[in-house]
Design a protein around this motif. Sequence first.
Motif, PDB file in Angstrom:
ATOM      1  N   MET A 249      14.500   6.600   9.656  1.00 56.48           N
ATOM      2  CA  MET A 249      13.254   6.240   8.971  1.00 56.48           C
ATOM      3  C   MET A 249      13.497   6.156   7.460  1.00 56.48           C
ATOM      4  SD  MET A 249      10.811   6.046  11.316  1.00 56.48           S
ATOM      5  CE  MET A 249       9.202   6.500  10.665  1.00 56.48           C
ATOM      6  N   ALA A 250      12.907   5.157   6.828  1.00 57.21           N
ATOM      7  CA  ALA A 250      13.015   5.015   5.376  1.00 57.21           C
ATOM      8  C   ALA A 250      12.096   6.021   4.692  1.00 57.21           C
ATOM      9  CB  ALA A 250      12.651   3.596   4.967  1.00 57.21           C
ATOM     10  N   VAL A 251      12.447   6.434   3.475  1.00 62.42           N
ATOM     11  CA  VAL A 251      11.643   7.385   2.710  1.00 62.42           C
ATOM     12  C   VAL A 251      11.429   6.845   1.302  1.00 62.42           C
ATOM     13  CG1 VAL A 251      12.361   9.432   3.992  1.00 62.42           C
ATOM     14  CG2 VAL A 251      13.695   8.692   2.023  1.00 62.42           C
TER      15      VAL A 251
ATOM     16  N   THR B 223       8.245   6.075   6.342  1.00 65.89           N
ATOM     17  CA  THR B 223       7.475   4.983   6.934  1.00 65.89           C
ATOM     18  C   THR B 223       6.626   5.518   8.076  1.00 65.89           C
ATOM     19  OG1 THR B 223       9.452   4.496   8.250  1.00 65.89           O
ATOM     20  CG2 THR B 223       9.037   3.093   6.337  1.00 65.89           C
ATOM     21  N   GLY B 224       5.408   4.987   8.177  1.00 69.09           N
ATOM     22  CA  GLY B 224       4.465   5.500   9.163  1.00 69.09           C
ATOM     23  C   GLY B 224       3.514   6.522   8.581  1.00 69.09           C
ATOM     24  N   GLY B 225       3.786   6.972   7.332  1.00 66.08           N
ATOM     25  CA  GLY B 225       2.847   7.838   6.642  1.00 66.08           C
ATOM     26  C   GLY B 225       3.052   9.328   6.810  1.00 66.08           C
TER      27      GLY B 225
ATOM     28  N   ILE C  13      -0.099   8.703   1.145  1.00 64.35           N
ATOM     29  CA  ILE C  13       0.299   7.723   2.162  1.00 64.35           C
ATOM     30  C   ILE C  13       0.109   6.305   1.621  1.00 64.35           C
ATOM     31  CG2 ILE C  13      -0.220   6.817   4.463  1.00 64.35           C
ATOM     32  CD1 ILE C  13      -1.053   9.719   5.205  1.00 64.35           C
ATOM     33  N   GLY C  14      -1.030   6.093   0.933  1.00 65.45           N
ATOM     34  CA  GLY C  14      -1.275   4.791   0.322  1.00 65.45           C
ATOM     35  C   GLY C  14      -0.242   4.432  -0.714  1.00 65.45           C
ATOM     36  N   ALA C  15       0.195   5.425  -1.502  1.00 64.96           N
ATOM     37  CA  ALA C  15       1.244   5.184  -2.492  1.00 64.96           C
ATOM     38  C   ALA C  15       2.532   4.740  -1.820  1.00 64.96           C
ATOM     39  CB  ALA C  15       1.471   6.438  -3.331  1.00 64.96           C
ATOM     40  N   SER C  16       2.819   5.306  -0.645  1.00 59.82           N
ATOM     41  CA  SER C  16       4.024   4.907   0.091  1.00 59.82           C
ATOM     42  C   SER C  16       3.920   3.475   0.595  1.00 59.82           C
ATOM     43  CB  SER C  16       4.300   5.873   1.250  1.00 59.82           C
ATOM     44  OG  SER C  16       3.430   5.645   2.345  1.00 59.82           O
ATOM     45  N   VAL C  17       2.693   3.051   0.946  1.00 63.03           N
ATOM     46  CA  VAL C  17       2.492   1.678   1.404  1.00 63.03           C
ATOM     47  C   VAL C  17       2.858   0.687   0.313  1.00 63.03           C
ATOM     48  CG1 VAL C  17       0.741   0.013   2.165  1.00 63.03           C
ATOM     49  CG2 VAL C  17       0.736   2.326   3.108  1.00 63.03           C
ATOM     50  N   LEU C  18       2.603   1.064  -0.944  1.00 67.96           N
ATOM     51  CA  LEU C  18       2.951   0.195  -2.062  1.00 67.96           C
ATOM     52  C   LEU C  18       4.458  -0.088  -2.073  1.00 67.96           C
ATOM     53  CD1 LEU C  18       0.919   1.861  -4.972  1.00 67.96           C
ATOM     54  CD2 LEU C  18       0.217  -0.039  -3.490  1.00 67.96           C
ATOM     55  N   VAL C  19       5.244   0.921  -1.750  1.00 65.13           N
ATOM     56  CA  VAL C  19       6.709   0.777  -1.758  1.00 65.13           C
ATOM     57  C   VAL C  19       7.172  -0.015  -0.536  1.00 65.13           C
ATOM     58  CG1 VAL C  19       8.924   1.972  -1.724  1.00 65.13           C
ATOM     59  CG2 VAL C  19       7.008   2.898  -3.047  1.00 65.13           C
TER      60      VAL C  19
END
Length: 306
Positions: free
Chosen positions: A1-3, A21-23, A296-302
């Motif tokens: 999984m990516a981080v 990924t996946g939150g 989680i939303g911040a991770s979606v940006l990436v």
Amino acid sequence: MAVCGAVDIGGTKIRLGIVETGGRILAEKKLSTRMGRDGALCNLRELRDSFLELCQTAGARYEELEGIGIVCTGPVNCIDGVIENPYTLPGWEGLRICERLKEETGKDVFLEHDVNGALLGEIETHGLENQRVLMACFGTGIGVAVYDYDNRLYRAGHKYHPELGHMVIDSMVGAADTSCYCGQRGCFESLWSQTALNERAVRAGYEDFDGLYRSWVAGAAEAKEPMDVLCRYFQRGMWNLLLAFKPDVVILGGGVMENYYFLAADLLRRLAAGREDFLEDFEILPAGQEGSSALIGASVLVFGNQ
């Protein structure tokens, strides 16, 4: 999984974490928000050091981070990566945070308004893609975000988040109601933020809004008028939002909703009852745990920019 690294910047605290990924949040911590330009730059250095620490906690290598996503209390210019908020982040305004944090960390950095970020987190968590989702967050201020059928956030122009918490609800408020920092009297934020609710309750003779609410639930006659006014303000603000966006799902979040979600949801249902000529049917959901959706939303940006 990516981080990746994820950051949520507020006026009093900064929350950051390592998210895959996946939150799933693998590790997180909090920092105090420092004011002034020197304080902001100090926070950026703290973020760099904290990500190194959190990677060890999460069992990930710093080199594996695919980028850093930031959600921040607005106004922010998410296209140019600039914080433009002198109201709750004095000294940070004009800070090209994506550029500066990339210099500190060597990672690509992406910026978004905090309520937009929280909405992206809710979409990821609940699988709400391909629906029109309206999120309203009631806390120190009021933030509103909208996710549309094309799986994009609604924007005012191409750079900015629409400051819908500052639409005017009652321009004829009494003299005791002070003007908001937006320059208007009677905007939604100045009438239904946590601060505004407590101020109204104090003027009605209660210690805070919780005292007014409990008295109203118990049937106290003296609580009826101030609560009726506040309930009307909530419904008026939400009516405008519902008419403008016709959502399939409404998510209610922020600190106020931790205690008063069921009141707000009931007011929304009453507002929509029998108004099928104006409103589509919509589902009402509570926001997830405070702060988690934003990270989680911040991770979606990436991950969405890979």
